[in-house]
Design an enzyme around this catalytic site. Structure first.
Site, PDB file in Angstrom:
ATOM      1  N   HIS A  23       4.964  -7.423  -3.470  1.00  0.00           N
ATOM      2  CA  HIS A  23       5.684  -7.275  -2.201  1.00  0.00           C
ATOM      3  C   HIS A  23       5.528  -8.493  -1.288  1.00  0.00           C
ATOM      4  O   HIS A  23       6.282  -8.629  -0.325  1.00  0.00           O
ATOM      5  CB  HIS A  23       5.254  -5.987  -1.477  1.00  0.00           C
ATOM      6  CG  HIS A  23       3.900  -6.034  -0.846  1.00  0.00           C
ATOM      7  ND1 HIS A  23       2.774  -5.483  -1.430  1.00  0.00           N
ATOM      8  CD2 HIS A  23       3.472  -6.564   0.327  1.00  0.00           C
ATOM      9  CE1 HIS A  23       1.737  -5.654  -0.638  1.00  0.00           C
ATOM     10  NE2 HIS A  23       2.117  -6.309   0.436  1.00  0.00           N
TER      11      HIS A  23
ATOM     12  N   ASP B 140       2.854  -3.730  -8.385  1.00  0.00           N
ATOM     13  CA  ASP B 140       2.769  -4.568  -7.184  1.00  0.00           C
ATOM     14  C   ASP B 140       1.951  -5.836  -7.438  1.00  0.00           C
ATOM     15  O   ASP B 140       1.073  -6.199  -6.659  1.00  0.00           O
ATOM     16  CB  ASP B 140       2.167  -3.788  -6.015  1.00  0.00           C
ATOM     17  CG  ASP B 140       2.417  -4.476  -4.666  1.00  0.00           C
ATOM     18  OD1 ASP B 140       3.316  -5.324  -4.594  1.00  0.00           O
ATOM     19  OD2 ASP B 140       1.685  -4.161  -3.702  1.00  0.00           O
TER      20      ASP B 140
ATOM     21  N   GLY C  58      -1.445  -9.141   5.815  1.00  0.00           N
ATOM     22  CA  GLY C  58      -1.878 -10.522   5.598  1.00  0.00           C
ATOM     23  C   GLY C  58      -2.956 -10.608   4.537  1.00  0.00           C
ATOM     24  O   GLY C  58      -3.134 -11.645   3.897  1.00  0.00           O
ATOM     25  N   ASN C  59      -3.708  -9.506   4.345  1.00  0.00           N
ATOM     26  CA  ASN C  59      -4.698  -9.430   3.263  1.00  0.00           C
ATOM     27  C   ASN C  59      -4.049  -9.159   1.910  1.00  0.00           C
ATOM     28  O   ASN C  59      -4.681  -9.364   0.863  1.00  0.00           O
ATOM     29  CB  ASN C  59      -5.713  -8.315   3.514  1.00  0.00           C
ATOM     30  CG  ASN C  59      -6.869  -8.746   4.397  1.00  0.00           C
ATOM     31  OD1 ASN C  59      -6.968  -8.339   5.545  1.00  0.00           O
ATOM     32  ND2 ASN C  59      -7.749  -9.594   3.862  1.00  0.00           N
ATOM     33  N   SER C  60      -2.812  -8.686   1.926  1.00  0.00           N
ATOM     34  CA  SER C  60      -2.149  -8.277   0.690  1.00  0.00           C
ATOM     35  C   SER C  60      -2.172  -9.384  -0.352  1.00  0.00           C
ATOM     36  O   SER C  60      -1.803 -10.521  -0.075  1.00  0.00           O
ATOM     37  CB  SER C  60      -0.700  -7.878   0.973  1.00  0.00           C
ATOM     38  OG  SER C  60      -0.636  -6.720   1.766  1.00  0.00           O
TER      39      SER C  60
END
Length: 322
Positions: free
Chosen positions: A131, A169, A242-244
């Site tokens: 994503h 993902d 933002g950690n994704s």
């Protein structure tokens, strides 16, 4: 004198009488410290070790590992697996692990936002969430290199999408060798043993809200959480937008999960994709190649030609009508 358990601390108390011959074990504490001594007792509360004139009591929540000296498994060297590596590392303090692997964590930008990724090979392969790159072909990766004056940003704009797995993902990217010129930091090490336990210490490195190189720490809350038919690792380490795509490490510095989600309205509720799912994707990445004609998906799934019970146009039905 009967041993006393003290919550949250490692304590030593005097032991009256002589100890009988016991199994020799090495206890690894959270943070990397080790104690080798005869084992007097082990249960759900922790362990009791014989130090000679003293008895050392270690609560379970302070233990990372307890291994018999006869069956102890030493730290393994790196095992190269094409574009990634696995190993069993020695437990270390979190600051030391951040110093070693922190530079392998990058920021991934697209025209609409940003996320995190991490290097898995010296050839510039990196992993992030699907994503983070979904519906985007123009990506930018920022690498943070340690210098005498602090951290220096290295921007890379020639980023190739290698493979996409929207159902898990996950995405694999690769930096252009002409841009990197072989000057990349040490890549991360993946955990391939699936030995994560509830209560284990974990920490994440990422870029929440664009705050670069943020480190958060917590424990494993669940190893079998299922959301939308996906098995996830649940942790109370802070994971924010933002950690994704960033790595979640164990106390040995091995990547045990890929950060993918955090609850916006609840604290201490975050999730990661297990490392064994990532390794399966890396090994079978040729099944999910990126197709420039289909930027939203690495694989095109065609709809069935007709619905059950309804013959396709131009095809005579073999089912008799009343």
């Amino acid at each position: 004198m009967k041993p006393r358990w003290m919550c949250g601390a490692v304590v030593a108390v005097a032991w009256a009488g002589s100890a009988t011959a016991s199994e020799m074990v090495t206890a690894t504490l959270v943070g990397g410290s080790r104690v080798t001594a005869p084992l007097l007792r082990r249960n759900d509360d922790g362990v009791v070790l014989d130090l000679g004139f003293d008895v050392l009591q270690i609560p379970a929540k302070k233990l990372l590992d307890v291994r018999s000296e006869e069956s102890a498994v030493p730290a393994d060297g790196d095992h190269e697996h094409d574009i990634f590596r696995t190993a069993r590392l020695e437990a270390r303090e979190v600051p030391e692990l951040v110093k070693r692997f922190g530079e392998a964590v990058v920021m991934v930008r697209n025209p609409g936002g940003l996320g995190t990724g991490f290097l898995i090979s010296r050839d510039g392969h990196l992993v992030t969430n699907y994503h983070v790159v979904e519906n985007n072909t123009r990506l930018q990766v920022t690498l943070f290199r340690k210098t005498d004056k602090g951290f220096e940003k290295n921007e890379f704009r020639k980023v190739r999408i290698v493979a996409l797995q929207p159902l898990r993902d996950l995405a694999i990217l690769q930096l252009d060798p002409d841009e990197t010129q072989g000057k990349l930091p040490e890549p991360v090490v993946l955990n391939d043993r699936d030995d994560l336990r509830v209560g284990d210490l974990v920490f994440a490195i990422g870029n929440p809200a664009g705050l670069e190189r943020s480190v958060t720490q917590g424990i494993v809350s669940s190893t079998t959480r299922t959301i939308d038919q996906m098995r996830l690792i649940q942790t109370d380490a802070a994971i924010n937008p933002g950690n994704s795509g960033g790595p979640i490490f164990n106390a040995r510095g091995e990547v045990v999960a890929v950060a993918c989600a955090g609850a916006a309205v609840f604290e201490g509720l975050a999730f990661g994709i297990p490392a064994n799912e990532l390794i399966d994707f890396l090994v079978h990445r040729d099944t999910y190649p990126y197709d420039e004609s289909q930027p939203q998906n690495g694989v095109t799934y065609l709809p069935p030609p007709f619905q059950p019970g309804l013959p396709a146009e131009g095809v005579k039905s073999l089912i008799p009508t009343p």
